[in-house]
Design an enzyme around this catalytic site. Structure first.
Site, short mmCIF file in Angstrom:
data_model
loop_
_atom_site.label_atom_id
_atom_site.label_comp_id
_atom_site.label_asym_id
_atom_site.label_seq_id
_atom_site.Cartn_x
_atom_site.Cartn_y
_atom_site.Cartn_z
N ASP A 1 2.20 5.32 7.95
CA ASP A 1 3.42 5.41 7.61
C ASP A 1 4.07 6.73 8.47
O ASP A 1 5.20 6.73 8.58
CB ASP A 1 3.60 5.56 6.14
CG ASP A 1 3.83 4.26 5.77
OD1 ASP A 1 3.49 3.26 6.48
OD2 ASP A 1 4.15 3.97 4.34
N LYS B 1 -6.75 -3.31 -2.76
CA LYS B 1 -7.03 -2.90 -4.27
C LYS B 1 -6.00 -1.39 -4.49
O LYS B 1 -6.21 -0.56 -4.06
CB LYS B 1 -8.43 -2.45 -4.57
CG LYS B 1 -8.89 -2.26 -5.71
CD LYS B 1 -8.46 -0.99 -6.44
CE LYS B 1 -9.02 -0.94 -7.78
NZ LYS B 1 -8.33 0.31 -8.63
N SER C 1 -9.01 0.57 -1.96
CA SER C 1 -8.55 1.68 -2.63
C SER C 1 -8.27 2.91 -2.03
O SER C 1 -7.05 3.00 -1.27
CB SER C 1 -9.65 2.13 -3.65
OG SER C 1 -9.06 2.72 -4.81
#
Length: 456
Positions: A312, A326, A301
């Protein structure tokens, strides 16, 4: 006559349900009405027929309210592992848990087949100290066979008064099932702590993303700079077995280390309110110093949001295992008579558009889950399950309570006080243990190599 009354109640229930679930935040945004769908009435006819047979022929007499609640629960829980129907007593317990008025074990759990799986133990809780590990399967809770109950019932059995004990029968790959007896405690979590491993190399452990965690992390980095007597050359952020927490906290922590325009994470769902984007903010508290993020299959999560954002934005090297996956958003909605609905409403995506759901974050450098200690000293861990393995898990959909025992959040002052209470000798003990940790050992090697490379 009774049969006709039951049919009438079903129709009334169906119509009231249309009104109940047609809130502006959900149905109106799509202009959807079940009354426009022929398949709705076909399904309602089938439901009515089944309901009627149960009322007339089931071995025991079941009241209408129980049947309706069972039907609603099945409707919601059949969607995915994280959507659920909360009865008034469950709503009350959710409120109590956020206030810290319950005793628990300190684990984040999910379903795996007919059993309950440990997604991750929370640092320094009864479950953690009892040796439970990510991937463990809970076969029995006391004398109750877990295959005969659902996830929420399992949570209820494991909660209880602080000081009381519960026996769990645990299944773990490659060894026979075993029983652990755990004493319940009020669950409190020190969300973050930091150490100086070597000159210039900081170590930051984030156990869970709570409201004050970003503030605590910023203070920890400041303390490490002070101990180092200069800026840190590099940092290890340890997110292993971190089950997640608050979205806002994960965004704030990501923004502590990202100093370029863009986004941290975005969500996509079927309604306009589910489509959100969270921008980066200028300012990097490390001034561009290299970062290694450690993850494993117990990282879920909010942990995946942070790792995905740093990856990224090319701000960190991710090392370890593929994370849990998740990547879905749950919204809490109040219903009539004190009932509640926790419904999955969106998926999380990393800045580059990668879905987290059922895929997780792939490491830049994969590490096997081994130990630097001998086999006699420490048994290696086999993490065997991820979000995609959970019953009814959402697909990734590229372009993307797990249930947890809610911990009592410490204030920033309490967290920092707990840090100050660790003596220098204790710090060194922790450092020695960390340097025997294979993941940390390899992360230090990578950071040292980067330092040499930058000099050349």
């Amino acid at each position: 006559m009774n049969h006709l009354k039951s049919i009438s109640k079903i129709l009334c229930f169906a119509l009231s349900s249309l009104l109940l679930f047609s809130s502006p935040s959900i149905a109106d945004e799509d202009n959807y009405s079940p009354l426009d769908s022929p398949s709705f009435f076909e399904g309602l006819n089938t439901f009515t027929a089944v309901f009627s047979q149960i009322k007339q022929m089931y071995v025991d007499e079941i009241d209408d309210e129980t049947l309706f609640n069972n039907a609603i629960r099945g409707l919601i829980e059949g969607l995915d592992p994280h959507s659920s129907y909360l009865e008034p007593v469950d709503q009350s317990k959710v409120s109590e848990s956020t206030m810290g008025k319950f005793g628990g074990l300190g684990i984040v759990i999910g379903t795996k087949g007919d059993y309950i799986e440990v997604v991750s133990p929370i640092d320094d809780t009864p479950a953690y100290r009892a040796g439970l590990k990510a991937g463990d399967i809970i076969l029995q809770i006391g004398d109750q066979n877990v295959s005969q109950i659902n996830l929420e019932e399992g949570v209820k059995l494991m909660r209880g008064a602080p000081g009381t004990t519960i026996k769990l029968t645990i299944g773990r790959p490659d060894i026979a099932p075993f029983v652990v007896e755990i004493t319940r405690e009020i669950i409190t979590v020190t969300s973050a702590k930091g150490l100086l491993l070597e000159d210039g190399i900081g170590y930051l452990r984030i156990a869970q993303f709570q409201r004050p965690t970003a503030e605590v992390v910023e203070k920890i980095i400041g303390d490490l700079v002070e101990k180092n007597e200069s800026d840190l050359d590099s940092l290890i952020i340890d997110l292993r077995n971190n089950p997640g927490g608050l979205l806002d906290s994960s965004i704030d922590i990501s923004n502590l280390f990202i100093d370029e325009p863009g986004i941290v994470v975005y969500t996509e769902g079927r309604t306009p309110s589910s489509n959100m984007s969270f921008p980066t903010k200028p300012g990097d508290i490390l001034n561009g110093a290299p970062i290694v993020v450690l993850m494993n299959v117990g990282s879920a999560s909010a942990s995946e949001i942070v790792a995905g954002a740093l990856q990224d934005h090319k701000r960190a090297i991710i090392m370890g295992e593929e994370s849990f996956g998740k990547g879905s958003v749950q919204s809490m909605m109040g219903l009539q008579d004190g009932y509640g609905l926790k419904l999955t409403t969106a998926r999380y995506f990393t800045p580059s558009g990668r879905s987290i759901q059922a895929k997780g974050i792939s490491p830049d450098i994969a590490l096997d889950n081994i130990s630097l200690k001998s086999e006699d000293e420490e048994e290696s861990i086999d993490f065997s399950s991820q979000e995609k393995d959970l019953k009814n898990s959402l697909s990734a959909q590229d372009e993307e309570e797990t249930t947890s025992e809610d911990p009592t959040e410490l204030t920033p002052e309490e967290i920092l006080k707990s840090q100050d209470e660790i003596t220098d000798a204790r710090d060194q003990e922790y450092v020695d243990l960390l340097m025997e940790d294979y993941y940390v050992h390899e992360a230090v090697n990578v950071l040292k190599a980067l330092k040499i490379y930058k000099k050349n």
